[in-house]
Design a protein around this motif. Structure first.
Motif, PDB file in Angstrom:
ATOM      1  N   MET A   1       0.765  -1.207   0.122  1.00 28.62           N
ATOM      2  CA  MET A   1       0.022  -0.036   0.011  1.00 28.62           C
ATOM      3  C   MET A   1       1.046   1.346   0.056  1.00 28.62           C
ATOM      4  SD  MET A   1      -3.387   0.795   0.081  1.00 28.62           S
ATOM      5  CE  MET A   1      -4.157  -0.536   0.383  1.00 28.62           C
ATOM      6  N   THR A   2       2.067   1.186   0.711  1.00 28.33           N
ATOM      7  CA  THR A   2       2.863   2.313   0.631  1.00 28.33           C
ATOM      8  C   THR A   2       4.359   1.702   0.096  1.00 28.33           C
ATOM      9  OG1 THR A   2       1.933   3.279   2.644  1.00 28.33           O
ATOM     10  CG2 THR A   2       3.985   4.147   1.974  1.00 28.33           C
ATOM     11  N   PRO A   3       4.564   2.169  -1.070  1.00 25.86           N
ATOM     12  CA  PRO A   3       5.873   1.665  -1.710  1.00 25.86           C
ATOM     13  C   PRO A   3       7.046   2.134  -1.008  1.00 25.86           C
ATOM     14  CG  PRO A   3       4.053   2.087  -3.245  1.00 25.86           C
ATOM     15  CD  PRO A   3       3.520   2.488  -2.249  1.00 25.86           C
ATOM     16  N   ASP A   4       7.972   1.503  -0.990  1.00 24.51           N
ATOM     17  CA  ASP A   4       9.456   2.009  -0.387  1.00 24.51           C
ATOM     18  C   ASP A   4      10.344   2.576  -1.351  1.00 24.51           C
ATOM     19  OD1 ASP A   4      11.711   2.810   1.031  1.00 24.51           O
ATOM     20  OD2 ASP A   4      11.567   0.976   2.415  1.00 24.51           O
ATOM     21  N   ARG A   5      10.001   3.839  -1.741  1.00 24.25           N
ATOM     22  CA  ARG A   5      10.871   4.468  -2.921  1.00 24.25           C
ATOM     23  C   ARG A   5      12.438   4.539  -2.658  1.00 24.25           C
ATOM     24  NH1 ARG A   5       8.372   9.076  -3.902  1.00 24.25           N
ATOM     25  NH2 ARG A   5       7.494   8.672  -6.152  1.00 24.25           N
ATOM     26  N   ALA A   6      12.753   4.813  -1.517  1.00 23.22           N
ATOM     27  CA  ALA A   6      14.148   4.851  -1.071  1.00 23.22           C
ATOM     28  C   ALA A   6      14.606   3.529  -1.152  1.00 23.22           C
ATOM     29  CB  ALA A   6      14.307   5.458   0.435  1.00 23.22           C
ATOM     30  N   ALA A   7      14.333   2.412  -0.521  1.00 23.53           N
ATOM     31  CA  ALA A   7      14.714   1.028  -0.724  1.00 23.53           C
ATOM     32  C   ALA A   7      15.054   0.807  -2.028  1.00 23.53           C
ATOM     33  CB  ALA A   7      13.907   0.197   0.005  1.00 23.53           C
ATOM     34  N   ALA A   8      13.789   0.906  -3.165  1.00 17.35           N
ATOM     35  CA  ALA A   8      13.900   0.547  -4.174  1.00 17.35           C
ATOM     36  C   ALA A   8      15.092   1.169  -5.149  1.00 17.35           C
ATOM     37  CB  ALA A   8      12.669   0.832  -5.014  1.00 17.35           C
ATOM     38  N   ARG A   9      15.231   2.555  -4.823  1.00 21.43           N
ATOM     39  CA  ARG A   9      16.395   3.262  -5.413  1.00 21.43           C
ATOM     40  C   ARG A   9      17.736   2.782  -5.087  1.00 21.43           C
ATOM     41  NH1 ARG A   9      15.137   9.626  -6.694  1.00 21.43           N
ATOM     42  NH2 ARG A   9      13.152   9.210  -7.898  1.00 21.43           N
ATOM     43  N   ALA A  10      17.766   2.314  -3.628  1.00 22.54           N
ATOM     44  CA  ALA A  10      19.206   1.817  -3.202  1.00 22.54           C
ATOM     45  C   ALA A  10      19.359   0.510  -3.821  1.00 22.54           C
ATOM     46  CB  ALA A  10      18.937   1.711  -1.768  1.00 22.54           C
ATOM     47  N   ARG A  11      18.306  -0.598  -4.190  1.00 19.65           N
ATOM     48  CA  ARG A  11      18.822  -1.624  -4.867  1.00 19.65           C
ATOM     49  C   ARG A  11      18.984  -1.602  -6.321  1.00 19.65           C
ATOM     50  NH1 ARG A  11      14.132  -3.239  -1.297  1.00 19.65           N
ATOM     51  NH2 ARG A  11      12.613  -2.713  -2.994  1.00 19.65           N
ATOM     52  N   LEU A  12      18.358  -0.496  -7.043  1.00 22.58           N
ATOM     53  CA  LEU A  12      18.665   0.075  -8.493  1.00 22.58           C
ATOM     54  C   LEU A  12      19.918   1.010  -8.590  1.00 22.58           C
ATOM     55  CD1 LEU A  12      15.186   0.183  -9.833  1.00 22.58           C
ATOM     56  CD2 LEU A  12      16.790  -1.640  -9.953  1.00 22.58           C
ATOM     57  N   ASP A  13      20.563   1.110  -7.445  1.00 25.19           N
ATOM     58  CA  ASP A  13      21.648   1.878  -7.603  1.00 25.19           C
ATOM     59  C   ASP A  13      21.496   3.450  -8.163  1.00 25.19           C
ATOM     60  OD1 ASP A  13      24.439   2.538  -6.732  1.00 25.19           O
ATOM     61  OD2 ASP A  13      25.168   1.770  -8.666  1.00 25.19           O
ATOM     62  N   LEU A  14      20.438   4.160  -7.536  1.00 22.65           N
ATOM     63  CA  LEU A  14      19.686   5.262  -8.312  1.00 22.65           C
ATOM     64  C   LEU A  14      20.012   6.201  -7.012  1.00 22.65           C
ATOM     65  CD1 LEU A  14      16.630   4.262  -9.807  1.00 22.65           C
ATOM     66  CD2 LEU A  14      18.599   5.096 -10.905  1.00 22.65           C
ATOM     67  N   PRO A  15      20.364   7.447  -7.299  1.00 21.83           N
ATOM     68  CA  PRO A  15      20.478   8.608  -6.131  1.00 21.83           C
ATOM     69  C   PRO A  15      19.132   8.686  -5.744  1.00 21.83           C
ATOM     70  CG  PRO A  15      20.693   9.363  -8.310  1.00 21.83           C
ATOM     71  CD  PRO A  15      20.766   8.118  -8.629  1.00 21.83           C
ATOM     72  N   ALA A  16      19.140   9.176  -4.176  1.00 16.17           N
ATOM     73  CA  ALA A  16      18.050   9.243  -3.534  1.00 16.17           C
ATOM     74  C   ALA A  16      17.118  10.600  -3.901  1.00 16.17           C
ATOM     75  CB  ALA A  16      18.230   9.146  -2.075  1.00 16.17           C
ATOM     76  N   ASP A  17      17.962  11.507  -4.620  1.00 14.70           N
ATOM     77  CA  ASP A  17      17.186  12.821  -4.789  1.00 14.70           C
ATOM     78  C   ASP A  17      16.840  13.160  -5.974  1.00 14.70           C
ATOM     79  OD1 ASP A  17      19.828  13.154  -5.091  1.00 14.70           O
ATOM     80  OD2 ASP A  17      20.091  14.814  -4.056  1.00 14.70           O
ATOM     81  N   ALA A  18      17.543  12.390  -6.964  1.00 15.93           N
ATOM     82  CA  ALA A  18      17.393  12.778  -8.363  1.00 15.93           C
ATOM     83  C   ALA A  18      15.877  12.321  -9.053  1.00 15.93           C
ATOM     84  CB  ALA A  18      18.320  11.979  -9.134  1.00 15.93           C
TER      85      ALA A  18
ATOM     86  N   HIS B   1       8.626  -3.833 -11.351  1.00 19.19           N
ATOM     87  CA  HIS B   1       8.098  -3.365  -9.875  1.00 19.19           C
ATOM     88  C   HIS B   1       9.199  -2.539  -9.137  1.00 19.19           C
ATOM     89  CE1 HIS B   1       4.478  -6.404  -9.156  1.00 19.19           C
ATOM     90  NE2 HIS B   1       4.407  -5.795 -10.548  1.00 19.19           N
ATOM     91  N   GLU B   2      10.445  -2.880  -9.315  1.00 18.10           N
ATOM     92  CA  GLU B   2      11.147  -2.239  -8.811  1.00 18.10           C
ATOM     93  C   GLU B   2      11.351  -0.644  -9.486  1.00 18.10           C
ATOM     94  OE1 GLU B   2      12.928  -2.506  -6.269  1.00 18.10           O
ATOM     95  OE2 GLU B   2      13.856  -4.647  -5.899  1.00 18.10           O
ATOM     96  N   ALA B   3      11.341  -0.667 -10.758  1.00 17.20           N
ATOM     97  CA  ALA B   3      11.447   0.317 -11.367  1.00 17.20           C
ATOM     98  C   ALA B   3      10.109   1.058 -10.997  1.00 17.20           C
ATOM     99  CB  ALA B   3      11.257   0.104 -12.964  1.00 17.20           C
ATOM    100  N   LEU B   4       8.981   0.847 -10.989  1.00 16.74           N
ATOM    101  CA  LEU B   4       7.631   1.719 -10.398  1.00 16.74           C
ATOM    102  C   LEU B   4       7.829   2.328  -8.951  1.00 16.74           C
ATOM    103  CD1 LEU B   4       5.075  -0.377 -12.379  1.00 16.74           C
ATOM    104  CD2 LEU B   4       5.972   1.987 -13.046  1.00 16.74           C
ATOM    105  N   ALA B   5       8.485   1.208  -8.056  1.00 22.10           N
ATOM    106  CA  ALA B   5       8.739   1.655  -6.750  1.00 22.10           C
ATOM    107  C   ALA B   5       9.743   3.030  -6.960  1.00 22.10           C
ATOM    108  CB  ALA B   5       9.023   0.594  -6.046  1.00 22.10           C
TER     109      ALA B   5
END
Length: 381
Positions: free
Chosen positions: A173-190, A260-264
């Protein structure tokens, strides 16, 4: 019957059907741990012990003209599958979506005495209402993923149950954007844009180049944008070719699946019309829905459309809550402008997220158990 091994046959013709069927098999395995399941399916089904007699990709074709090109092979698979099932006689056949393939097969099996269930009501409320006659002949019972469908089918003499939408259980219900970005090696604030041009070869052929050209236009206006694109492994070569032609090679991160990781992880998604748009809605992400196909296929399909919306989020919300850019309207310029508009309007995004949260709650049910309950009643018939 409790000591007899249950034998079910299933056909799921594309990745979205594989996801649905995998969840369904989870419910059936919980009810009948030693059950056997065979037919045509994908990796999620196989992980549940399913035996696939043909590769699922053989059936993943969309659009009238595209189906015609592959008709002989697909019809041959259906004939061989029907003959084998009539020899082996499963206790139940479950067609998972793929109505053009499954309904005819179900009707043939049911006429010979095999019980049949169809999982996912064909969208007779959106287009091709004449299909109700086919459903009535094909299915002993229909498992519906939208709450308004059983009553609609009941008026036409078709037995059906609402089982909720399986994706509502899979997606938090509440996706974890920060965790998904960490798994995909994406910056937290971009700011991150997810590009999903489809899971079928025909979709990639008609949409990938437009999406990547739109990404190039977006990056010129906002150089800090990051782009990610989940890719079905079998389509990677086609996607890379489109990416190279757009001049965005090295600027779009291609993911192996991981939709799903991408959408999160993303802030907004540019996405092909289909089940993935509902996934994006359940992830509470703003989106721009696009579609483009063979011109003759488009004319034939558009003529039979019953509602003003094509995208599932808009159909379920009964409103254009997200933009739809279809066929000639799906230009790179229009796609880029509509996608950037979400990033420029946080209040609009927040209102959409609230609406999608309500939708998620409406679709959330214990789908595997409800499916097993309905199937058990059919077996007891």
């Amino acid at each position: 019957m409790a000591d007899t091994q249950r034998q079910f046959s299933l056909v799921a013709g594309e990745p979205s059907g594989d996801l649905l069927a995998g969840l369904l098999l989870g419910g059936l395995k919980a009810r009948w741990p030693d059950m056997k399941s065979v037919g045509i399916g994908g990796p999620r089904m196989i992980a549940r012990g399913f035996e696939s007699w043909w590769p699922q990709e053989k059936l993943a074709v969309r659009g009238y003209i595209e189906v015609l090109r592959h008709y002989a092979e697909i019809a041959g698979i259906r004939r061989q599958l029907k003959a084998r099932l009539l020899r082996e006689w499963p206790e139940l056949f479950i067609g998972v979506d793929a109505p053009d393939f499954n309904l005819e097969l179900e009707a043939g099996l049911r006429s010979r005495g095999i019980k049949t269930v169809h999982f996912v009501c064909p969208s007779i409320w959106a287009w091709r209402p004449d299909r109700i006659e086919t459903i009535r002949a094909a299915a002993d019972h229909v498992l519906c993923i939208f709450p308004f469908e059983p009553a609609l089918l009941a008026t036409q003499g078709v037995s059906a149950s609402y089982v909720g939408h399986p994706l509502a259980n899979v997606i938090p219900m509440t996706p974890d954007r920060a965790a998904a970005r960490a798994r995909l090696d994406l910056p937290a604030d971009a700011p991150v844009v997810a590009l999903l041009p489809g899971s079928r070869r025909s979709e990639v052929r008609y949409l990938a180049a437009r999406f990547f050209e739109a990404a190039a236009l977006m990056q010129r206006q906002r150089p800090a944008l990051r782009f990610i694109a989940p890719v079905i492994p079998g389509l990677r070569a086609e996607v890379q070719q489109a990416l190279k032609a757009s001049g965005m090679e090295g600027r779009v991160t291609l993911l192996d699946g991981q939709s799903h990781e991408a959408l999160a992880a993303c802030d907004v998604t540019l996405i092909a019309s289909g089940t993935a748009t509902l996934e994006a809605a359940l992830f509470k992400r703003p989106m721009v829905i696009a579609y483009n196909m063979n011109r003759l296929s488009w004319r034939l399909m558009h003529r039979q459309q019953l509602q003003p919306w094509v995208g599932l989020p808009n159909i379920l919300c009964r409103d254009f809550v997200v933009p739809e850019l279809l066929q000639d309207a799906a230009t790179p310029v229009a796609l880029a402008e509509a996608t950037l508009a979400w990033l420029a309007d946080p209040a609009r995004t927040q209102a959409l997220q609230q609406r999608f949260t309500v939708l998620h709650a409406e679709l959330l049910r214990d789908t595997p158990t409800l499916c097993a309950d309905a199937i058990e009643k059919v077996l007891e018939g």
